[in-house]
Design a protein around this motif. Structure first.
Motif, PDB file in Angstrom:
ATOM      1  N   ARG A 114      -9.490  12.812 -11.592  1.00 17.46           N
ATOM      2  CA  ARG A 114      -9.940  13.942 -12.404  1.00 17.46           C
ATOM      3  C   ARG A 114     -11.419  14.248 -12.145  1.00 17.46           C
ATOM      4  N   ALA A 115     -12.198  13.208 -11.887  1.00 17.34           N
ATOM      5  CA  ALA A 115     -13.623  13.400 -11.651  1.00 17.34           C
ATOM      6  C   ALA A 115     -13.932  13.807 -10.210  1.00 17.34           C
ATOM      7  N   HIS A 116     -12.959  13.642  -9.319  1.00 22.16           N
ATOM      8  CA  HIS A 116     -13.171  13.927  -7.898  1.00 22.16           C
ATOM      9  C   HIS A 116     -12.009  14.782  -7.382  1.00 22.16           C
ATOM     10  N   PRO A 117     -12.058  16.087  -7.625  1.00 21.10           N
ATOM     11  CA  PRO A 117     -10.925  16.953  -7.263  1.00 21.10           C
ATOM     12  C   PRO A 117     -10.648  17.028  -5.765  1.00 21.10           C
ATOM     13  N   GLU A 118     -11.602  16.640  -4.911  1.00 13.17           N
ATOM     14  CA  GLU A 118     -11.360  16.664  -3.468  1.00 13.17           C
ATOM     15  C   GLU A 118     -10.660  15.401  -2.979  1.00 13.17           C
ATOM     16  N   ALA A 119     -10.524  14.426  -3.840  1.00 12.64           N
ATOM     17  CA  ALA A 119      -9.885  13.171  -3.444  1.00 12.64           C
ATOM     18  C   ALA A 119      -8.372  13.344  -3.405  1.00 12.64           C
ATOM     19  N   ALA A 120      -7.760  12.887  -2.321  1.00  9.48           N
ATOM     20  CA  ALA A 120      -6.296  12.899  -2.203  1.00  9.48           C
ATOM     21  C   ALA A 120      -5.719  11.502  -2.194  1.00  9.48           C
ATOM     22  N   LEU A 121      -6.554  10.505  -1.866  1.00  2.00           N
ATOM     23  CA  LEU A 121      -6.046   9.141  -1.742  1.00  2.00           C
ATOM     24  C   LEU A 121      -7.137   8.163  -2.143  1.00  2.00           C
ATOM     25  N   LEU A 122      -6.778   7.244  -3.017  1.00  2.00           N
ATOM     26  CA  LEU A 122      -7.655   6.140  -3.411  1.00  2.00           C
ATOM     27  C   LEU A 122      -6.963   4.848  -3.016  1.00  2.00           C
ATOM     28  N   THR A 123      -7.657   4.012  -2.277  1.00  2.00           N
ATOM     29  CA  THR A 123      -7.075   2.727  -1.907  1.00  2.00           C
ATOM     30  C   THR A 123      -7.852   1.612  -2.585  1.00  2.00           C
ATOM     31  N   GLY A 124      -7.126   0.658  -3.132  1.00  2.00           N
ATOM     32  CA  GLY A 124      -7.744  -0.370  -3.950  1.00  2.00           C
ATOM     33  C   GLY A 124      -8.032  -1.657  -3.204  1.00  2.00           C
ATOM     34  N   ARG A 125      -8.618  -2.589  -3.934  1.00  2.00           N
ATOM     35  CA  ARG A 125      -8.956  -3.920  -3.416  1.00  2.00           C
ATOM     36  C   ARG A 125      -7.726  -4.813  -3.549  1.00  2.00           C
ATOM     37  N   VAL A 126      -7.316  -5.443  -2.458  1.00  2.00           N
ATOM     38  CA  VAL A 126      -6.096  -6.243  -2.437  1.00  2.00           C
ATOM     39  C   VAL A 126      -6.452  -7.725  -2.519  1.00  2.00           C
ATOM     40  N   LEU A 127      -5.871  -8.392  -3.507  1.00  2.00           N
ATOM     41  CA  LEU A 127      -6.054  -9.826  -3.684  1.00  2.00           C
ATOM     42  C   LEU A 127      -4.738 -10.521  -3.375  1.00  2.00           C
ATOM     43  N   ARG A 137      -7.146 -14.342  -3.051  1.00  2.00           N
ATOM     44  CA  ARG A 137      -8.003 -14.221  -1.864  1.00  2.00           C
ATOM     45  C   ARG A 137      -8.129 -12.754  -1.466  1.00  2.00           C
ATOM     46  N   LEU A 138      -9.333 -12.342  -1.110  1.00  2.00           N
ATOM     47  CA  LEU A 138      -9.561 -10.961  -0.711  1.00  2.00           C
ATOM     48  C   LEU A 138      -8.893 -10.697   0.631  1.00  2.00           C
ATOM     49  N   ASP A 139      -8.093  -9.626   0.695  1.00  2.00           N
ATOM     50  CA  ASP A 139      -7.470  -9.238   1.959  1.00  2.00           C
ATOM     51  C   ASP A 139      -8.558  -8.793   2.935  1.00  2.00           C
ATOM     52  N   PRO A 140      -8.502  -9.276   4.189  1.00  2.00           N
ATOM     53  CA  PRO A 140      -9.530  -8.870   5.167  1.00  2.00           C
ATOM     54  C   PRO A 140      -9.622  -7.356   5.353  1.00  2.00           C
ATOM     55  N   VAL A 141      -8.500  -6.647   5.181  1.00  2.32           N
ATOM     56  CA  VAL A 141      -8.544  -5.186   5.302  1.00  2.32           C
ATOM     57  C   VAL A 141      -9.455  -4.599   4.231  1.00  2.32           C
ATOM     58  N   SER A 142      -9.388  -5.129   3.036  1.00  2.00           N
ATOM     59  CA  SER A 142     -10.256  -4.642   1.964  1.00  2.00           C
ATOM     60  C   SER A 142     -11.719  -4.941   2.277  1.00  2.00           C
ATOM     61  N   ALA A 143     -11.993  -6.114   2.810  1.00  2.00           N
ATOM     62  CA  ALA A 143     -13.365  -6.450   3.178  1.00  2.00           C
ATOM     63  C   ALA A 143     -13.889  -5.480   4.229  1.00  2.00           C
ATOM     64  N   GLY A 144     -13.042  -5.110   5.187  1.00  2.00           N
ATOM     65  CA  GLY A 144     -13.446  -4.159   6.213  1.00  2.00           C
ATOM     66  C   GLY A 144     -13.723  -2.785   5.647  1.00  2.00           C
ATOM     67  N   MET A 145     -12.912  -2.361   4.676  1.00  2.00           N
ATOM     68  CA  MET A 145     -13.129  -1.050   4.066  1.00  2.00           C
ATOM     69  C   MET A 145     -14.452  -0.993   3.314  1.00  2.00           C
ATOM     70  N   ALA A 146     -14.831  -2.082   2.675  1.00  2.00           N
ATOM     71  CA  ALA A 146     -16.086  -2.107   1.932  1.00  2.00           C
ATOM     72  C   ALA A 146     -17.281  -1.935   2.864  1.00  2.00           C
ATOM     73  N   ALA A 147     -17.127  -2.338   4.122  1.00  2.00           N
ATOM     74  CA  ALA A 147     -18.222  -2.258   5.088  1.00  2.00           C
ATOM     75  C   ALA A 147     -18.018  -1.136   6.094  1.00  2.00           C
TER      76      ALA A 147
END
Length: 279
Positions: free
Chosen positions: A103-116, A122-132
């Protein structure tokens, strides 16, 4: 081992959770009680019909792989759809928070979350890569930009997902996310990594054919390059697949004509972002 399910709670009526599955009723019994929104389970022609308390079950006549999620999204009547696997679920509060972010970001179509992963989270390495990510965070975006994701860890704006065609049936499974991410970005949408949205994932340690998975991932990587990337990138990708996964070539050759007929170049900003991601 998955934690004991919480009592059923609907934290938002603006999200539908869609789960594609095949022949894994035991995992569904563990994870579905954790889903805190209306849930649709799309059964990819399991050997035995599924009965999943707490969810609507849509049984398909054949296994269509990742495209089963499209069936669930079409059936949903909410503005947002959260995808989960039969061995994953969204942590409490994540779905309601995703609605607030959309609702706050009308241009957003996809939000991907942090995977444990697993009971220890344990943090999924894919999530760690997305953060960086090297492609940064655009002004006004919900989080760092991404051009890929784990399909069990995204919430999408349903209208944008369907307009982009969802998951391409030709890719079936493994690596099917890349093409959808490219097409959403090409349509001008924002795709963001939002670590406050959390997914718990409990993959089984064994039982999958890793060699078959590697072949299909290689085949899909090459097809995606042929469908959307410049000729030089497509040629390099084909050469890499031929060198590292030669067993994938027969599966790839059958779909070369289809890929070339449906080839469509990406807008230059999206292509440049992909090049930065590739280093």
């Amino acid at each position: 081992m998955i934690n004991k399910p919480v009592p059923p709670v609907v934290e938002t009526d603006e999200v539908t959770v869609v789960v594609a599955t095949r022949n894994r009723p035991d995992r569904l019994r563990e994870t579905v009680p954790h889903h805190r929104a209306t849930t649709i389970v799309v059964d990819n022609a399991s050997d035995q019909p599924l009965h999943v308390p707490g969810a609507e079950v849509v049984r398909l006549d054949e296994n269509i792989g990742a495209a089963a999620r499209n069936t669930g999204a079409l059936r949903a009547r909410t503005p947002f759809v959260a995808f989960a696997d039969d061995d994953s679920y969204w942590a409490p509060g994540s779905l309601a928070r995703a609605v607030e972010i959309f609702r706050a970001h009308p241009e957003a179509a996809l939000l991907t979350g942090r995977v444990l992963i697993g009971p220890d989270g344990r943090l999924d390495p894919v999530s760690a890569g997305m953060a960086a990510t090297p492609i940064g965070t655009p002004a006004g975006a919900a989080g760092p930009s991404v051009l890929g994701f784990l399909s069990c860890a995204v919430v999408v704006r349903r209208s944008a997902f369907l307009a982009a065609g969802g998951f391409n049936p030709r890719l079936f499974v493994y690596g099917e996310e890349a093409l959808l991410a490219m097409d959403l970005a090409a349509a001008g949408h924002q795709l963001s990594y939002v670590p406050e949205l959390v997914v718990r994932h409990f993959p089984e340690p064994a039982g999958r054919d890793n060699r078959a998975r590697a072949r299909r991932e290689a085949r899909n990587r090459a097809l995606t390059a042929l469908l959307r990337r410049p000729p030089a990138v497509a040629a390099r990708t084909l050469a890499e697949v031929a060198r590292t996964q030669p067993a994938a070539l027969p599966h790839l050759v059958r779909d070369l004509g289809w890929a070339l007929r449906h080839r469509r170049r990406l807008p230059e900003p999206v292509e440049l972002a992909l090049r930065r991601l590739a280093g």
